[in-house]
Write a protein that holds these residues in place. Structure first.
Motif, PDB file in Angstrom:
ATOM      1  N   PRO A  91     -98.925  76.123 -11.570  1.00 48.14           N
ATOM      2  CA  PRO A  91     -99.024  77.476 -12.134  1.00 48.14           C
ATOM      3  C   PRO A  91     -97.801  78.359 -11.853  1.00 48.14           C
ATOM      4  N   PRO A  92     -97.264  78.392 -10.611  1.00 50.72           N
ATOM      5  CA  PRO A  92     -96.069  79.226 -10.394  1.00 50.72           C
ATOM      6  C   PRO A  92     -94.886  78.801 -11.266  1.00 50.72           C
ATOM      7  N   LYS A  93     -94.708  77.480 -11.420  1.00 49.39           N
ATOM      8  CA  LYS A  93     -93.605  77.017 -12.279  1.00 49.39           C
ATOM      9  C   LYS A  93     -93.873  77.362 -13.742  1.00 49.39           C
ATOM     10  N   ALA A  94     -95.134  77.277 -14.137  1.00 49.02           N
ATOM     11  CA  ALA A  94     -95.480  77.637 -15.513  1.00 49.02           C
ATOM     12  C   ALA A  94     -95.142  79.095 -15.786  1.00 49.02           C
ATOM     13  N   VAL A  95     -95.443  79.969 -14.836  1.00 50.19           N
ATOM     14  CA  VAL A  95     -95.125  81.390 -14.980  1.00 50.19           C
ATOM     15  C   VAL A  95     -93.612  81.588 -15.054  1.00 50.19           C
ATOM     16  N   GLU A  96     -92.897  80.951 -14.148  1.00 43.81           N
ATOM     17  CA  GLU A  96     -91.434  81.078 -14.118  1.00 43.81           C
ATOM     18  C   GLU A  96     -90.811  80.612 -15.430  1.00 43.81           C
ATOM     19  N   HIS A  97     -91.227  79.442 -15.901  1.00 47.17           N
ATOM     20  CA  HIS A  97     -90.641  78.897 -17.126  1.00 47.17           C
ATOM     21  C   HIS A  97     -91.031  79.715 -18.355  1.00 47.17           C
ATOM     22  N   THR A  98     -92.267  80.184 -18.373  1.00 51.80           N
ATOM     23  CA  THR A  98     -92.712  80.967 -19.528  1.00 51.80           C
ATOM     24  C   THR A  98     -91.956  82.279 -19.627  1.00 51.80           C
ATOM     25  N   ARG A  99     -91.756  82.953 -18.503  1.00 53.08           N
ATOM     26  CA  ARG A  99     -90.984  84.197 -18.522  1.00 53.08           C
ATOM     27  C   ARG A  99     -89.535  83.935 -18.941  1.00 53.08           C
ATOM     28  N   ARG A 100     -88.990  82.814 -18.504  1.00 52.80           N
ATOM     29  CA  ARG A 100     -87.624  82.478 -18.914  1.00 52.80           C
ATOM     30  C   ARG A 100     -87.557  82.258 -20.424  1.00 52.80           C
ATOM     31  N   LEU A 101     -88.542  81.548 -20.955  1.00 57.45           N
ATOM     32  CA  LEU A 101     -88.548  81.260 -22.389  1.00 57.45           C
ATOM     33  C   LEU A 101     -88.675  82.540 -23.210  1.00 57.45           C
ATOM     34  N   VAL A 102     -89.525  83.461 -22.740  1.00 56.59           N
ATOM     35  CA  VAL A 102     -89.765  84.703 -23.485  1.00 56.59           C
ATOM     36  C   VAL A 102     -88.635  85.693 -23.295  1.00 56.59           C
ATOM     37  N   GLU A 103     -88.220  85.928 -22.064  1.00 59.53           N
ATOM     38  CA  GLU A 103     -87.266  86.989 -21.769  1.00 59.53           C
ATOM     39  C   GLU A 103     -85.816  86.519 -21.803  1.00 59.53           C
ATOM     40  N   GLY A 104     -85.594  85.247 -21.502  1.00 56.61           N
ATOM     41  CA  GLY A 104     -84.229  84.733 -21.503  1.00 56.61           C
ATOM     42  C   GLY A 104     -83.864  84.063 -22.814  1.00 56.61           C
TER      43      GLY A 104
END
Length: 531
Positions: free
Chosen positions: A214-227
């Motif tokens: 879950p923490p990696k999912a959050v990190e990657h999802t925010r990167r995909l959306v915001e980065g």
């Protein structure tokens, strides 16, 4: 008059001397008086006509030169205006891209201004020109600029040539078997791009490994959306990982398309209006299997071995709902953590409790361990496993094909390993696709097929969008699929979604492992979706 910027030689005058190219008409009159006297002295016979011709030529040259100068100056001014506008547009795009709630707006604007090479003189030039443009023209320009910036703001991840899609899959970690699902998605997207993409746009799929964390999912999802600024998050796999990102995506109005989880909470369309699911809910499948066991073995002692997460708890809850008051009497439950290396101790506990039916609510790895261990113990309960754990390659082969005979599960698709579908056009087409885009992979693993079907659903939604690829319209079309069927679905299975129905697949059929293939039996069971 336009000031002189160059000189030319006028040999109609005597003596020849430089004359400003953009000489004033008054100066031209002075020159004409001088040249008349000199020409008449040299050309006594033809002087009259020579002088007249010379004057006419000079007037034409002077007038043409002045017009050329005016045009040239206007062109230079126009180029300066375009250049200044370009700098301003660049600064605007930079600011639209990098301005975030967590970033100081003034600092971002200053940085973008500098990076774009914009100066105050550029701004004054553009503003000054617009002041002299008629109002309706200014409005047209403003509207056009507004549309460009609106498109940039409302169509993140979309250009004239591509649609950027984000996804996370467990390519590593405790649920790495499900990585085949993501590889199936990637293979289909590659094939789709080879066919030209969607309305001339290629799909740029950015798939990241969340390791079922879950923490990696959050990190990657925010990167995909915001980065990476993807248009949507598509097909993230796992109940725990989706639980960690679902509120973030919905609160930011990011389409959360066809999540690979049967957790009932994701089917609440009113709570998660930007989420759609891609498979029957665990609660629905659990009820169907529980009722089948209760019907087949009315006095059954049922062992439920479940993952200690939403997946496992949803299945356990489904058995409670299906069995009602008989649950406490008939069911003995044992849980395990997804990070555990083995579940042998739980199997021993359930056998000792006298269970004659066993349902394993877990990933393929644990379903395989349970089947194999029961066989090693010569324990022969009626065994059932969920559809997510019914892969031949990932579950039944490790468990032993003979040891798996009689295992019950459910499905909504044609199994490419079943000989009865060997001549089916859809399965033949899938095999050809598999050979080209999944070279070296095991076609016996139906998770690849599930990923392929998943990506085909994405294609359908994007085609329904037409040229409106805003996030709002993508989400709207994901909730507006009508009577859609893929060739690899079982007969009668259809996708129907709506504003309050966000489940793509709501029909299943029970099946039994024969030792060679899965064999469907009974009727296609419909499931009502939505809130």
């Amino acid at each position: 008059m336009i000031a002189a910027v160059d000189v030319q030689v006028d040999c109609h005058a005597a003596p020849c001397k430089p004359v400003p190219r953009y000489a004033s008409l008054t100066r031209q009159q002075d020159l004409r008086d001088i040249s008349t006297k000199n020409r008449n002295r040299r050309h006594a016979v033809k002087g009259k006509y020579a002088v007249m011709s010379g004057h006419a030529d000079f007037r034409r040259v002077a007038f043409g030169s002045e017009v050329a100068g005016l045009v040239g100056a206007q062109l230079r001014a126009g180029l300066q205006f375009v250049r200044a506008s370009y700098f301003m547009a660049g600064a605007g795009r930079c600011f639209a891209k990098h301005s975030r709630p967590r970033v100081q707006t003034e600092r971002t604007l200053t940085a973008c201004w500098t990076a774009a090479g914009l100066t105050y003189s550029h701004v004054l030039l553009v503003g000054g020109v617009l002041m002299f443009v008629r109002l309706k023209h200014a409005l047209v320009i403003a509207a056009a600029v507004g549309l460009v910036h609106a498109d940039a703001a409302e169509l993140p991840g979309v250009t004239a040539t591509e649609i950027k899609i984000g996804a996370t899959f467990p390519f590593s970690g405790p649920a790495s078997q499900f990585g085949a699902y993501g590889k199936g998605v990637i293979a289909y997207i590659n094939a789709l791009n080879d066919r030209g993409g969607i309305n001339g746009r290629k799909i740029n799929l950015i798939a990241l490994d969340d390791a079922y964390s879950p923490p990696k999912a959050v990190e990657h999802t925010r990167r995909l959306v915001e980065g990476d600024e993807v248009a949507v998050i598509f097909s993230p796999l796992g109940t725990a990982t989706n639980s960690a990102i679902v509120r973030y995506l919905n609160s930011n109005k990011i389409p959360h398309l066809f999540v690979v989880s049967g957790a009932a909470k994701f089917t609440h369309a009113s709570e998660f209006p930007y989420t759609t699911t891609s498979q029957p809910s665990y609660a629905t499948e659990g009820k169907v299997i529980a009722r089948f066991i209760a019907t087949s073995l009315p006095e059954a002692r049922i062992g439920v071995l479940y993952q200690n997460d939403d997946l496992g708890r949803d299945f356990l809850g489904a058995f409670k709902d299906a069995l009602g008051a008989a649950f406490d009497k008939q069911v003995v439950a044992a849980q395990f953590e997804v990070t555990q290396p083995t579940i042998e101790s739980q199997i021993l506990t359930l056998k000792a409790a006298g269970a004659n039916a066993l349902f394993v609510a877990g990933a393929p790895k644990f379903a395989a361990q349970a089947i194999r261990k029961a066989h090693e113990l010569s324990w022969k309960p009626l065994i059932a496993i969920p559809s997510v754990a019914s892969s031949v390659s990932a579950t039944l082969v490790p468990a032993g094909l003979e040891a798996s005979v009689g295992v019950i599960s459910s499905s909504f698709y044609k199994d490419p390993n079943d000989p009865k579908w060997a001549d089916d056009p859809a399965i033949r087409s899938y095999r050809a696709h598999f050979a080209k885009y999944l070279t070296g992979a095991d076609i016996g693993d139906t998770l690849y097929l599930a990923g392929t079907q998943q990506a085909a659903l994405l294609e359908q939604v994007l085609r329904q969008c037409g040229d409106d690829l805003s996030r709002e319209n993508i989400n709207r079309q994901a909730h507006n699929i009508k009577d859609f069927a893929l060739p690899t679905f079982l007969d009668g299975v259809r996708v129907n979604t709506g504003p309050t129905v966000n489940q793509a697949i709501t029909q299943i059929k029970l099946r039994r492992w024969s030792g060679r293939a899965w064999e469907e039996f009974g009727e296609l069971l419909g499931v009502s979706g939505g809130d």
